[in-house]
Design a protein around this motif. Structure first.
Motif, short mmCIF file in Angstrom:
data_model
loop_
_atom_site.label_atom_id
_atom_site.label_comp_id
_atom_site.label_asym_id
_atom_site.label_seq_id
_atom_site.Cartn_x
_atom_site.Cartn_y
_atom_site.Cartn_z
N VAL A 84 -1.05 18.98 16.08
CA VAL A 84 -0.80 19.31 14.62
C VAL A 84 0.34 18.80 14.00
O VAL A 84 0.43 18.02 13.11
CB VAL A 84 -0.77 20.98 14.35
N PHE A 85 1.53 18.77 14.89
CA PHE A 85 2.75 18.16 14.49
C PHE A 85 2.70 16.81 14.70
O PHE A 85 3.35 16.11 13.74
CB PHE A 85 3.97 18.73 15.10
N ALA A 86 1.91 16.38 15.70
CA ALA A 86 1.56 14.71 15.94
C ALA A 86 0.95 14.28 14.73
O ALA A 86 1.37 13.14 13.97
CB ALA A 86 0.92 14.62 17.17
N ASN A 87 -0.06 14.90 13.98
CA ASN A 87 -0.78 14.31 13.02
C ASN A 87 0.24 14.32 11.61
O ASN A 87 0.17 13.25 10.78
CB ASN A 87 -1.89 15.19 12.71
N ALA A 88 1.07 15.32 11.47
CA ALA A 88 2.13 15.57 10.35
C ALA A 88 3.06 14.17 10.55
O ALA A 88 3.46 13.67 9.54
CB ALA A 88 2.76 16.69 10.34
N ALA A 89 3.25 13.83 11.81
CA ALA A 89 4.26 12.67 12.12
C ALA A 89 3.78 11.30 11.62
O ALA A 89 4.41 10.53 11.11
CB ALA A 89 4.82 12.86 13.72
N VAL A 90 2.25 11.31 12.00
CA VAL A 90 1.73 10.16 11.79
C VAL A 90 1.69 9.97 10.16
O VAL A 90 1.95 8.78 9.63
CB VAL A 90 0.23 10.12 12.23
N HIS A 91 1.00 11.22 9.52
CA HIS A 91 1.19 11.03 8.09
C HIS A 91 2.78 10.43 7.41
O HIS A 91 2.46 9.62 6.40
CB HIS A 91 0.94 12.38 7.56
N ALA A 92 3.79 11.09 8.07
CA ALA A 92 4.94 10.57 7.70
C ALA A 92 5.42 9.16 7.80
O ALA A 92 5.99 8.42 7.11
CB ALA A 92 5.95 11.52 8.38
N ARG A 93 4.89 8.79 9.05
CA ARG A 93 5.06 7.34 9.45
C ARG A 93 4.49 6.39 8.66
O ARG A 93 5.02 5.54 8.42
CB ARG A 93 4.72 7.25 11.02
N ILE A 94 3.22 6.72 8.13
CA ILE A 94 2.47 5.83 7.18
C ILE A 94 3.29 5.79 5.99
O ILE A 94 3.39 4.49 5.27
CB ILE A 94 1.05 6.41 7.07
N SER A 95 3.78 6.83 5.44
CA SER A 95 4.46 6.76 4.28
C SER A 95 5.71 5.55 4.28
O SER A 95 5.97 4.87 3.58
CB SER A 95 5.11 8.12 3.69
N GLU A 96 6.36 5.67 5.58
CA GLU A 96 7.53 4.82 5.75
C GLU A 96 6.84 3.17 5.84
O GLU A 96 7.37 2.47 5.16
CB GLU A 96 8.18 4.92 7.05
N LEU A 97 6.02 3.25 6.62
CA LEU A 97 5.23 1.94 6.78
C LEU A 97 4.85 1.32 5.41
O LEU A 97 5.15 0.19 5.24
CB LEU A 97 4.33 1.92 7.64
N LEU A 98 4.40 2.05 4.54
CA LEU A 98 3.81 1.73 3.32
C LEU A 98 5.01 1.29 2.30
O LEU A 98 5.05 0.28 1.75
CB LEU A 98 3.02 2.51 2.62
N ASP A 99 5.92 2.25 2.37
CA ASP A 99 7.34 1.72 1.59
C ASP A 99 7.98 0.50 2.26
O ASP A 99 8.24 -0.31 1.42
CB ASP A 99 8.13 3.29 2.12
N ASP A 100 7.99 0.17 3.57
CA ASP A 100 8.54 -1.02 4.15
C ASP A 100 7.81 -2.12 3.39
O ASP A 100 8.45 -3.03 3.20
CB ASP A 100 8.29 -1.25 5.58
N ARG A 101 6.51 -2.21 3.18
CA ARG A 101 5.65 -3.15 2.61
C ARG A 101 5.70 -3.09 0.92
O ARG A 101 4.94 -3.74 0.27
CB ARG A 101 4.40 -3.00 3.06
N GLY A 102 6.54 -2.23 0.45
CA GLY A 102 6.60 -2.16 -0.94
C GLY A 102 5.21 -1.73 -1.72
O GLY A 102 4.88 -1.92 -2.62
N ILE A 103 4.35 -1.00 -0.67
CA ILE A 103 3.17 -0.35 -1.42
C ILE A 103 3.33 1.17 -1.74
O ILE A 103 3.73 1.83 -0.96
CB ILE A 103 2.20 -0.36 -0.39
N PRO A 104 3.11 1.22 -3.10
CA PRO A 104 3.16 2.74 -3.52
C PRO A 104 1.97 3.41 -2.97
O PRO A 104 0.70 2.93 -3.13
CB PRO A 104 3.08 2.57 -5.25
#
Ligand SMILES: O=C(O)[C@@H](CO)OP(=O)(O)O
Ligand SMILES: [Mg+2]
Length: 416
Positions: free
Chosen positions: A170-190
């Motif tokens: 359950v915590f792994a999935n939450a971490a993937v969700h959070a990591r995706i937010s960072e990756l999108l941010d890095d690419r400047g994607i809202p």
């Protein structure tokens, strides 16, 4: 002891702000159960019928409540659900609403468990359940009917298949969700969030595969166990029957091209799971894809359940709609090797159990699922544990999603 003494029905909010049905069931000896119906957006055309909440409540008060109160024992789930079917009389709950039916069915199960003093999963599944847990499929990027201007594919689902415990999964999935937010941010994607709390960025499906693949790999190497991912393509929503093709914005794919596309994505991204890769009436297309990437697992007894490197789960949601007749057709056709189980698609827990049993007997994996419109109700967490389901699909973040995930953590901790 569990004779039903009263049933109260009311309109409550679901996670989209729509009205849904909540049921309270009380028994003679004071047992109490409360449950609420979820609601789909990408609903299958063969699902049991959901009525507007007010209409469903009025019809259930008129037809179902008199057949249950003082007549049926909440501990006898088959009798409760048979009374609901008889009260409705249509075979698809178009009279009392599958939303009233499923709320009453689940509330009665909880009232039965309450009288016994047992956790719901144990009442439903027996004393030997509660040792093994489903792998949570976590929706981390999505679009389709759940978010506008986002991916064509409805759901990209993290699958922590190597997690040592359900809590770590359950915590792994939450971490993937959070990591995706960072990756999108890095690419400047809202990115806003879709109906199920998944990120809904304005990117192509190809970009989403890349981002989710990277996030899953990053988190897997941080946590030290295997995390893969899968999809719910919800292809009935992409399929244009007049054109006989799948429409992805400007691009279209014939059925043969769709099968090739999915098979290529399975290979390229080592997908563990693909739900509804083809239209909801295309048993043949499902069978062809299952033959290509499903490891022939639908042969009875051949599977060994759960994830296996040579076996991608090809799961029928809109195809089977938790319906034993449609599942039987699928088994005969070799269509898919997994079934999504949504109690509100069929209207009662007994019918959902029958679908699970038929699936298991025939080597199909079972995936218990939420809907895009949800409430705090956590019945599906208990249903998944009670039936030893291999997977549960119930989102990643957001209160109506964490209600189920946290309930799984509590069940594992003997805290229910
Ligand atoms: O397609 C699905 O599997 C579900 C849940 O993710 O969506 P909906 O409830 O909108 O049908
Ligand atoms: Mg689906």
């Amino acid at each position: 002891m569990t004779l039903i003494s009263s049933i109260a029905l009311r309109r409550v909010l679901d996670s989209r702000g729509n009205a849904t049905v909540e049921a309270d069931v009380l028994t003679e000896s004071g047992g109490f159960g409360r449950a609420a119906a979820p609601s789909g957006a990408s609903t299958g055309e063969h699902e049991a019928i959901e009525l507007p909440a007010g209409e469903a409540i009025a019809a259930a008060r008129e037809h179902a409540v008199p057949r249950l109160v003082g007549e049926v024992y909440a501990g006898n789930q088959r009798a409760v659900d048979a009374a609901l079917q008889a009260a409705d009389g249509t075979g698809n709950f178009s009279e009392i609403g599958a939303n009233s039916a499923v709320a009453i069915s689940m509330a009665a199960a909880k009232a039965g468990a309450d009288v016994l003093g047992a956790p719901l999963y144990q009442h439903l599944g027996g004393t030997f359940r509660g040792e093994s847990f489903p792998v949570p499929l976590g929706n981390v990027v999505g679009g389709g009917e759940h978010a506008k201007e986002a991916t064509h594919i409805q759901e990209f689902l993290a699958a922590p298949v190597g997690a040592p415990s359900v809590s770590e999964a359950v915590f792994a999935n939450a971490a993937v969700h959070a990591r995706i937010s960072e990756l999108l941010d890095d690419r400047g994607i809202p990115a806003a969030k879709g109906d199920e709390g998944a990120w809904a960025p304005p990117i192509s499906d190809a970009e989403a595969f890349a981002v989710v693949g990277e996030a899953v790999d990053d988190v897997a190497s941080d946590l030290g166990f295997e995390i893969r991912f899968g999809l719910d393509m919800a292809a009935a929503e992409l399929y244009d029957s007049e054109a006989d093709a799948y429409v992805y914005g400007d691009q279209t794919r014939s059925t043969a091209e769709q099968v090739d596309y999915v098979a290529e994505m399975v290979d390229e991204y080592d997908l563990v799971y693909v739900e509804d890769p083809l239209d909801e009436n295309d048993y043949e297309g499902f069978a062809e894809l299952t033959e290509r990437v499903g490891g022939g697992a639908s042969a009875p007894g051949a599977s060994g359940r759960g994830p296996r490197a040579d076996r991608t789960l090809i799961c029928g949601d809109d195809l089977f709609v938790t319906n034993v007749d449609r599942l039987r057709d699928g088994i005969d056709a070799g269509a898919g090797n997994a079934i999504l189980i949504k109690p509100n698609q069929i209207g009662t827990l007994s019918d959902a159990f029958d679908a699970i049993e038929l699936a298991t007997e025939n080597g199909y994996e079972t995936v218990v699922s939420h809907r895009s419109g949800e409430t705090e109700d956590a019945t599906i967490a208990h249903l998944a544990v009670a039936t030893d389901a291999g997977f549960i699909k119930t989102g990643t973040v957001g209160g109506e999603r964490t209600a189920k995930l946290n309930e799984l953590v509590r069940i594992a901790d003997d805290a229910v």
